[in-house]
Design an enzyme around this catalytic site. Sequence first.
Site, PDB file in Angstrom:
ATOM      1  N   HIS A 146      84.526  30.482 -14.015  1.00 48.92           N
ATOM      2  CA  HIS A 146      85.168  29.377 -14.738  1.00 48.92           C
ATOM      3  C   HIS A 146      86.273  28.804 -13.875  1.00 48.92           C
ATOM      4  O   HIS A 146      86.725  29.439 -12.921  1.00 48.92           O
ATOM      5  CB  HIS A 146      85.767  29.899 -16.047  1.00 48.92           C
ATOM      6  CG  HIS A 146      86.481  31.213 -15.879  1.00 48.92           C
ATOM      7  ND1 HIS A 146      85.874  32.427 -16.125  1.00 48.92           N
ATOM      8  CD2 HIS A 146      87.716  31.525 -15.413  1.00 48.92           C
ATOM      9  CE1 HIS A 146      86.715  33.417 -15.861  1.00 48.92           C
ATOM     10  NE2 HIS A 146      87.840  32.891 -15.410  1.00 48.92           N
ATOM     11  N   GLN A 212      89.732  27.950 -19.894  1.00 47.53           N
ATOM     12  CA  GLN A 212      88.880  28.437 -18.794  1.00 47.53           C
ATOM     13  C   GLN A 212      87.409  28.074 -19.039  1.00 47.53           C
ATOM     14  O   GLN A 212      86.584  28.948 -19.303  1.00 47.53           O
ATOM     15  CB  GLN A 212      89.026  29.959 -18.644  1.00 47.53           C
ATOM     16  CG  GLN A 212      90.422  30.407 -18.246  1.00 47.53           C
ATOM     17  CD  GLN A 212      90.613  31.900 -18.393  1.00 47.53           C
ATOM     18  OE1 GLN A 212      90.653  32.416 -19.516  1.00 47.53           O
ATOM     19  NE2 GLN A 212      90.712  32.614 -17.303  1.00 47.53           N
ATOM     20  N   ASP A 214      83.563  27.461 -18.619  1.00 46.83           N
ATOM     21  CA  ASP A 214      82.569  28.074 -17.714  1.00 46.83           C
ATOM     22  C   ASP A 214      81.855  26.998 -16.893  1.00 46.83           C
ATOM     23  O   ASP A 214      81.408  25.984 -17.436  1.00 46.83           O
ATOM     24  CB  ASP A 214      81.516  28.844 -18.515  1.00 46.83           C
ATOM     25  CG  ASP A 214      81.959  30.263 -18.818  1.00 46.83           C
ATOM     26  OD1 ASP A 214      83.076  30.426 -19.353  1.00 46.83           O
ATOM     27  OD2 ASP A 214      81.198  31.204 -18.511  1.00 46.83           O
ATOM     28  N   ARG A 242      87.341  40.025  -3.905  1.00 45.76           N
ATOM     29  CA  ARG A 242      87.109  40.758  -5.145  1.00 45.76           C
ATOM     30  C   ARG A 242      86.545  39.697  -6.102  1.00 45.76           C
ATOM     31  O   ARG A 242      87.184  38.676  -6.356  1.00 45.76           O
ATOM     32  CB  ARG A 242      88.426  41.326  -5.659  1.00 45.76           C
ATOM     33  CG  ARG A 242      88.343  42.052  -7.009  1.00 45.76           C
ATOM     34  CD  ARG A 242      88.657  41.109  -8.156  1.00 45.76           C
ATOM     35  NE  ARG A 242      88.750  41.802  -9.447  1.00 45.76           N
ATOM     36  CZ  ARG A 242      88.939  41.197 -10.603  1.00 45.76           C
ATOM     37  NH1 ARG A 242      89.082  39.888 -10.655  1.00 45.76           N
ATOM     38  NH2 ARG A 242      89.005  41.887 -11.707  1.00 45.76           N
ATOM     39  N   ASP A 244      85.542  38.243  -9.428  1.00 48.54           N
ATOM     40  CA  ASP A 244      85.910  38.322 -10.837  1.00 48.54           C
ATOM     41  C   ASP A 244      84.680  38.133 -11.744  1.00 48.54           C
ATOM     42  O   ASP A 244      83.887  37.203 -11.520  1.00 48.54           O
ATOM     43  CB  ASP A 244      86.923  37.198 -11.099  1.00 48.54           C
ATOM     44  CG  ASP A 244      87.575  37.262 -12.441  1.00 48.54           C
ATOM     45  OD1 ASP A 244      88.383  38.178 -12.661  1.00 48.54           O
ATOM     46  OD2 ASP A 244      87.284  36.391 -13.279  1.00 48.54           O
ATOM     47  N   LEU A 249      78.017  34.588 -14.405  1.00 53.52           N
ATOM     48  CA  LEU A 249      77.925  33.214 -13.896  1.00 53.52           C
ATOM     49  C   LEU A 249      76.943  32.335 -14.669  1.00 53.52           C
ATOM     50  O   LEU A 249      77.269  31.218 -15.045  1.00 53.52           O
ATOM     51  CB  LEU A 249      77.533  33.215 -12.416  1.00 53.52           C
ATOM     52  CG  LEU A 249      78.538  33.849 -11.441  1.00 53.52           C
ATOM     53  CD1 LEU A 249      78.121  33.546 -10.015  1.00 53.52           C
ATOM     54  CD2 LEU A 249      79.957  33.370 -11.690  1.00 53.52           C
ATOM     55  N   GLU A 251      74.463  31.247 -17.785  1.00 57.66           N
ATOM     56  CA  GLU A 251      74.259  31.431 -19.215  1.00 57.66           C
ATOM     57  C   GLU A 251      72.757  31.424 -19.511  1.00 57.66           C
ATOM     58  O   GLU A 251      71.966  30.837 -18.764  1.00 57.66           O
ATOM     59  CB  GLU A 251      74.914  30.292 -20.015  1.00 57.66           C
ATOM     60  CG  GLU A 251      76.422  30.438 -20.156  1.00 57.66           C
ATOM     61  CD  GLU A 251      77.182  30.286 -18.862  1.00 57.66           C
ATOM     62  OE1 GLU A 251      76.858  29.347 -18.100  1.00 57.66           O
ATOM     63  OE2 GLU A 251      78.075  31.099 -18.591  1.00 57.66           O
ATOM     64  N   GLU A 284      83.811  43.106  -9.675  1.00 60.47           N
ATOM     65  CA  GLU A 284      84.353  43.605 -10.935  1.00 60.47           C
ATOM     66  C   GLU A 284      83.152  43.798 -11.846  1.00 60.47           C
ATOM     67  O   GLU A 284      82.606  42.853 -12.389  1.00 60.47           O
ATOM     68  CB  GLU A 284      85.328  42.610 -11.572  1.00 60.47           C
ATOM     69  CG  GLU A 284      85.922  43.188 -12.847  1.00 60.47           C
ATOM     70  CD  GLU A 284      86.542  42.150 -13.777  1.00 60.47           C
ATOM     71  OE1 GLU A 284      87.291  42.559 -14.665  1.00 60.47           O
ATOM     72  OE2 GLU A 284      86.267  40.963 -13.640  1.00 60.47           O
TER      73      GLU A 284
HETATM   74  C1  GLC Z   1      88.651  39.503 -15.061  1.00 66.91           C
HETATM   75  C2  GLC Z   1      90.106  39.641 -14.722  1.00 66.91           C
HETATM   76  C3  GLC Z   1      90.905  39.348 -15.948  1.00 66.91           C
HETATM   77  C4  GLC Z   1      90.624  37.942 -16.405  1.00 66.91           C
HETATM   78  C5  GLC Z   1      89.133  37.704 -16.569  1.00 66.91           C
HETATM   79  C6  GLC Z   1      88.813  36.237 -16.647  1.00 66.91           C
HETATM   80  O1  GLC Z   1      88.280  40.426 -16.017  1.00 66.91           O
HETATM   81  O2  GLC Z   1      90.353  40.908 -14.192  1.00 66.91           O
HETATM   82  O3  GLC Z   1      92.275  39.534 -15.719  1.00 66.91           O
HETATM   83  O4  GLC Z   1      91.271  37.702 -17.624  1.00 66.91           O
HETATM   84  O5  GLC Z   1      88.387  38.207 -15.497  1.00 66.91           O
HETATM   85  O6  GLC Z   1      88.970  35.629 -15.401  1.00 66.91           O
END
Ligand code: GLC
Length: 546
Positions: A146, A212, A214, A242, A244, A249, A251, A284
Amino acid sequence: MRLVACSLALLLAASCKNDNAPAAAPEVRYPEKDRAAEASRLLTGADWYRHAVFYEVNIRSFQDTNGDGIGDLKGLTSRLDDLKALGVDALWLMPMYPTPFVDSGYDIADYQDISPDYGTLADFDALIAAAHARGIRVMTDLVLNHTSDQHAWFKESRSSKTNPKADWYVWSDTPSDPNNGCGTANDTFGKDAWKLDPTRNQYYFHRFYAGQPDLNYRNPEVVKATLDVARFWLDRGVDGFRCDVIALLYESATKCDFIPETQAYIKQLRAVLDTYKDRTMVAESTDYSGSSAYYGSGKDMFHMAFNFSYGYLWGLPFAGTLAASVAKPFEQALAKNPAGAQDALPIGSHDVNRAFVAAREIESRWLRAAFVQMTMPGTPYIYYGEELALRPGTQVVVDGRDVARTPMLWSKGAGFGFTTGKPWIAFGADPEKTNLEAEKADPKSTYSFYRKLLAVRRGREAFGAGALKILPADDSSVLVYTRSSNDETYVMALGMDEEDAHTTTVAGANLPGDAQLLFGEGTLTREGTSAKVTIPAAGMAIFRVR
Ligand code: GLC
Ligand code: CA
């Protein structure tokens, strides 16, 4: 080989052995190595990330240099030597982009600039140069699912149904969409996942806060634009990303987690990365039961993915005494991950409570959690302040997660070395006790523990890339495991009983040499193919077999 009861005649015949006992490993001598040379060998080349100790930095809370109470890039640069002294090899920077800050910077308003709160692109370049000069790598946070609703892309997209970016986000005439519903009506925070935009008179999908929206990855222009974002930072010299919530990504009608289209995008992103030298990316993971899916073949997706089944949930096993429950996430990863996969291993982050809280304020728990983090398979990710056992805060500026985002504490006295002004958020509890200056001077502090543990780990291939073997201790409260690489073996012992010392026999340990205590307290003696381990209450020990 072990002698068993037998007749003198047989003894004299020199053939008296227990044929049922396994043969003991041949006696070997492993010479000590030059650990500094080993460290630089291991941290050079494409596999550097397996051996590095990572450190997650919240720039806003790390070091202020201009007195506005907000940490900045210059501040972080000025602290690189402190991180080096701790034993840090790589940084993960939380988002440093321009942002309206509805999700602490995870709402990006411009992918190719720096938030004026933190500095300029020139400050960023200076940080990279200063870090690289010290052998420290820098990974940035790539937030691709997003943007902020203040990003130029979204401003254009929302302006009409026909503008060139009209299809860059996920729009619908109704507050739901049978094709893009993800099987959920709510966002991550429990609110409606669709928000009406009055100008366009349509609803947009947001997996996180309404600020935010998407991105629509089914539009090839979005794929191209976001891969260009990755190139922009790789060209600037970052060592990787990293990624996120990368599983979210694309839908679809029923599911939005790691669907085939998202996997195909990740492979494209990896291909971009692989056109640069020695860059890495860490996912993540949104799957708490394991991260195996994120590795693809082992070469075409992520280099690392977070193991949260230990990383975020260790407070549970440490509330009990069962060693097997500490080992379980690692055994599962071993069974499921493709060969060569390297989990990323935290014990906290900006999204969860401080390790101090997860440990229920019991020091031996946060120390042992870190011990496991540094000695089990995986690349350790320290969340800033964990090395001080930073206490939680109470002030909320953005949301409840702020309790774990309070300023770093560098020294005693006003501002604790973080700022000469008023900090953007109040300091956590006990700042006089939990600052670097105080803890450096105390050999029993959490900081001294971390520094010593990281120094022991440094330049030892077995910890970064060695095989794991969990040994069958006959006492369920003692965890005994080995890590071994080409020509070295280390034995770890962890006591889960917080009241009493324990002695346990480990049948079939079959250690190839005697043990030397490198860290912690305890004893390890070989008894033929077995070993005997003693460990104090809540004890930890690392032995080198030589
Ligand atoms: C990840 C981040 C978190 C954030 C979310 C949306 O989980 O670690 O802090 O709120 O993504 O970007
Ligand atoms: Ca500042």
